[in-house]
Write a protein that holds these residues in place. Structure first.
Motif, short mmCIF file in Angstrom:
data_model
loop_
_atom_site.label_atom_id
_atom_site.label_comp_id
_atom_site.label_asym_id
_atom_site.label_seq_id
_atom_site.Cartn_x
_atom_site.Cartn_y
_atom_site.Cartn_z
N LEU A 59 -4.73 19.52 -13.20
CA LEU A 59 -5.10 18.94 -12.07
C LEU A 59 -5.78 17.67 -11.96
N PRO A 60 -7.11 17.75 -12.92
CA PRO A 60 -7.83 16.45 -13.15
C PRO A 60 -7.11 15.43 -13.71
N LEU A 61 -6.36 15.90 -14.52
CA LEU A 61 -5.49 14.77 -15.24
C LEU A 61 -4.53 14.17 -14.24
N ALA A 62 -3.96 14.74 -13.28
CA ALA A 62 -3.04 14.34 -12.30
C ALA A 62 -3.75 13.54 -11.39
N THR A 63 -4.96 13.86 -10.98
CA THR A 63 -5.69 13.14 -10.14
C THR A 63 -6.33 11.78 -10.85
N LEU A 64 -6.65 11.85 -12.17
CA LEU A 64 -6.87 10.68 -12.90
C LEU A 64 -6.04 9.64 -12.86
N VAL A 65 -4.49 10.35 -13.19
CA VAL A 65 -3.28 9.36 -13.23
C VAL A 65 -3.02 8.76 -11.89
N PHE A 66 -3.05 9.53 -10.77
CA PHE A 66 -2.88 8.88 -9.55
C PHE A 66 -3.95 7.76 -9.17
N VAL A 67 -5.12 7.84 -9.60
CA VAL A 67 -6.07 6.87 -9.18
C VAL A 67 -5.84 5.63 -10.07
N GLY A 68 -5.69 6.01 -11.53
CA GLY A 68 -5.44 4.97 -12.29
C GLY A 68 -4.12 4.15 -12.00
N THR A 115 0.90 -1.31 0.02
CA THR A 115 -0.03 0.05 -0.19
C THR A 115 1.00 1.09 0.05
N ARG A 116 1.74 1.29 0.98
CA ARG A 116 2.66 2.32 0.97
C ARG A 116 3.54 2.66 -0.18
N THR A 117 3.95 1.64 -0.88
CA THR A 117 4.93 1.57 -2.14
C THR A 117 3.94 2.09 -3.54
N GLN A 118 2.67 1.55 -3.45
CA GLN A 118 1.83 2.10 -4.38
C GLN A 118 1.44 3.16 -4.44
N ILE A 119 1.22 4.05 -3.29
CA ILE A 119 0.66 5.17 -3.23
C ILE A 119 2.24 6.05 -3.71
N PHE A 141 -7.37 -5.15 -6.97
CA PHE A 141 -6.98 -5.74 -5.97
C PHE A 141 -6.32 -7.06 -6.16
N ALA A 142 -6.11 -7.43 -7.33
CA ALA A 142 -5.63 -8.72 -7.79
C ALA A 142 -3.96 -8.87 -7.30
N VAL A 143 -3.14 -7.77 -7.43
CA VAL A 143 -1.84 -7.48 -6.97
C VAL A 143 -1.56 -7.75 -5.62
N PRO A 144 -2.33 -6.93 -4.79
CA PRO A 144 -2.11 -7.07 -3.31
C PRO A 144 -2.52 -8.46 -2.71
N LEU A 145 -3.79 -8.89 -3.37
CA LEU A 145 -4.21 -10.29 -2.92
C LEU A 145 -3.13 -11.32 -3.23
N CYS A 146 -2.53 -11.37 -4.44
CA CYS A 146 -1.65 -12.40 -4.83
C CYS A 146 -0.20 -12.28 -3.95
N PHE A 164 -3.15 2.90 -9.53
CA PHE A 164 -3.15 1.71 -8.69
C PHE A 164 -3.49 0.31 -9.49
N ILE A 165 -3.81 0.45 -10.67
CA ILE A 165 -3.99 -0.57 -11.64
C ILE A 165 -2.89 -0.90 -12.27
N PRO A 166 -1.78 -1.81 -11.74
CA PRO A 166 -0.42 -2.14 -12.51
C PRO A 166 -0.68 -2.37 -13.76
N VAL A 167 0.15 -1.76 -14.63
CA VAL A 167 0.54 -2.11 -16.13
C VAL A 167 -0.59 -1.53 -16.83
N VAL A 168 -1.71 -1.72 -16.65
CA VAL A 168 -3.06 -1.16 -17.47
C VAL A 168 -3.25 0.19 -16.94
N GLY A 169 -3.17 0.57 -15.81
CA GLY A 169 -3.49 2.00 -15.51
C GLY A 169 -2.89 3.09 -15.84
N ALA A 170 -1.61 3.07 -15.77
CA ALA A 170 -0.88 4.02 -16.46
C ALA A 170 -0.97 4.28 -17.88
N VAL A 171 -0.88 3.23 -18.56
CA VAL A 171 -0.97 3.35 -20.06
C VAL A 171 -2.35 3.92 -20.39
#
Length: 402
Positions: free
Chosen positions: A250-259, A223-227, A339-344, A261-268
């Motif tokens: 600012l909305p784009l930065a907020t969207l990037v911050f939330v996205g 959690t700390r690392t992902q934040i 939640f897939a990565v933290p669960l694994c 949290f989904i590895p690989v896909v969110g950043a793209v």
């Protein structure tokens, strides 16, 4: 005179390898069926499961804050928990208000720029190598409109409104459940964990407790690392958009911050949105520079932050991360990918410990002062307190009855 008994053999007409494969096959099928039923149940009650999972992540993240307020600031634990939860709500509401205000002020200009961009595209389609007429362009536009809007007429509109109302109700209920569970996880996490462990047979309580402690450490590290990773992505792309004078930075930065949290896909996906906004607002050159900023930030994340920070936190191979995200998104959509990565990671730590591979030998098998300094309320629970609780199956021990 009786004949000598024939020695029985276990070979038989079926080879031993085939029998072993059959034994493994039905066991694997049974395990797969149990996991499928469990996943189906989780999806059916996702309105409750998702808020509880988010509350657990928040409790692990905010545990050190509560410990600091309780031990250093001398606040009662209930007051420290309440102040922490209220501060979290104020922070989230403030960020959403700030981003929403920027979005409301900038969406008008962006819409007019998008309209101009659409007109430019229509002109290029008419005068470019395709030589499409206005009728052809309008025909394709109508087809796309029908594809997204559907052909249900008023019934589709009513269905959409009802679906939106149901979604808003679910989000509201989930938010209340998340806040409620976060408060009590922080306030009485030890008691909740003691009750869960007390439901198990007495002989397995210690191992489950130790495995749970190590899984909690892994969850906190993730959690700390992902934040941190999400914050680096958001600041980098947001600053790039601000320097390039891209609207809605600012909305784009907020969207990037939330996205993020989904590895690989969110950043793209969020990076593509930033590039698209730059293309609509500033033209192709600004979009090219924005693309360069997004690629630079993702390279820093992929080659520096993820291997050194996230790899150390969760100890999962990138292939495992990719497969976990794909499987989670297939089962439960965006929430499953989240939640897939933290669960694994937690399952990896727990299973390794139960099979004799301890990733955190420094935790030992007793709760020392170093564990309490981590600030996780579940970690500073003594194992003797679980061992002395009555077994629900057999009742209290003779010593306890005496």
């Amino acid at each position: 005179m009786t004949a000598a008994p024939v020695a029985s053999t276990s070979a038989g007409p079926v080879p031993a390898s085939v029998r072993a494969a059959a034994d493994w096959s039905w066991r694997v099928l049974l395990i797969g069926l149990a996991l499928a039923v469990l996943a189906w149940l989780v999806v059916q009650v996702k309105v409750v499961v998702i808020p509880v999972a988010i509350a657990l992540l928040l409790a692990v993240l905010l545990g050190p804050v509560v410990t600091f307020l309780h031990r250093r600031a001398r606040l009662p634990r209930a007051a420290a928990v309440a102040l922490t939860v209220i501060g979290l709500v104020a922070l989230v509401v403030g960020l959403l208000t700030l981003a929403g205000t920027s979005l409301v002020h900038g969406i008008g200009d962006l819409w007019s720029q998008a309209a101009q961009g659409v007109e430019k595209v229509r002109d290029w389609l008419a005068t470019g190598p395709l030589h499409l007429s206005d009728q052809d362009v309008q025909s394709w536009a109508d087809r796309i409109k029908d594809l997204f809007s559907g052909s249900g007429g008023s019934s589709s509109l009513v269905t959409g409104v009802l679906h939106a109302g149901t979604t808003v109700a679910h989000v509201g209920a989930g938010t209340l459940i998340t806040l409620f569970c976060t408060f009590f996880f922080l306030l009485d996490g030890r008691g909740i964990w003691a009750w869960v462990v007390g439901l198990l047979p007495r002989g397995s309580r210690e191992r489950v407790h130790q495995a749970g402690r190590r899984g909690l450490v892994t969850l906190g590290a993730y959690t700390r690392t992902q934040i941190l990773v999400a914050a680096v992505d958001a600041v980098g792309i947001g600053l790039g958009a601000l320097i390039l004078h891209v609207p809605l930075a600012l909305p784009l930065a907020t969207l990037v911050f939330v996205g993020s949290f989904i590895p690989v896909v969110g950043a793209v996906v969020t990076g593509a949105v930033a590039v698209l906004v730059a293309l609509v607002a500033q033209g192709p050159w600004a979009a090219l520079f924005m693309l360069a900023v997004v690629l630079l930030v993702q390279q820093i994340e992929g080659h520096l932050l993820q291997p050194f920070l996230m790899g150390h936190a969760v100890s999962l191979h990138p292939v495992a991360v990719l497969l976990a995200v794909a499987a989670g998104s297939f089962v439960a959509g965006i929430v499953g990918a989240l939640f897939a990565v933290p669960l694994c990671a937690v399952l990896n730590t727990v299973i390794l410990y139960l099979h004799g591979h301890d990733k955190f030998p420094q935790l030992g098998h007793a709760d020392h002062v170093t564990i309490r300094e981590r600030g996780h309320p579940i970690l500073d629970r003594s194992i003797e307190q679980f061992a002395n609780t009555p077994d629900p199956a057999v009742g209290p021990s003779p010593e306890e009855r005496a």
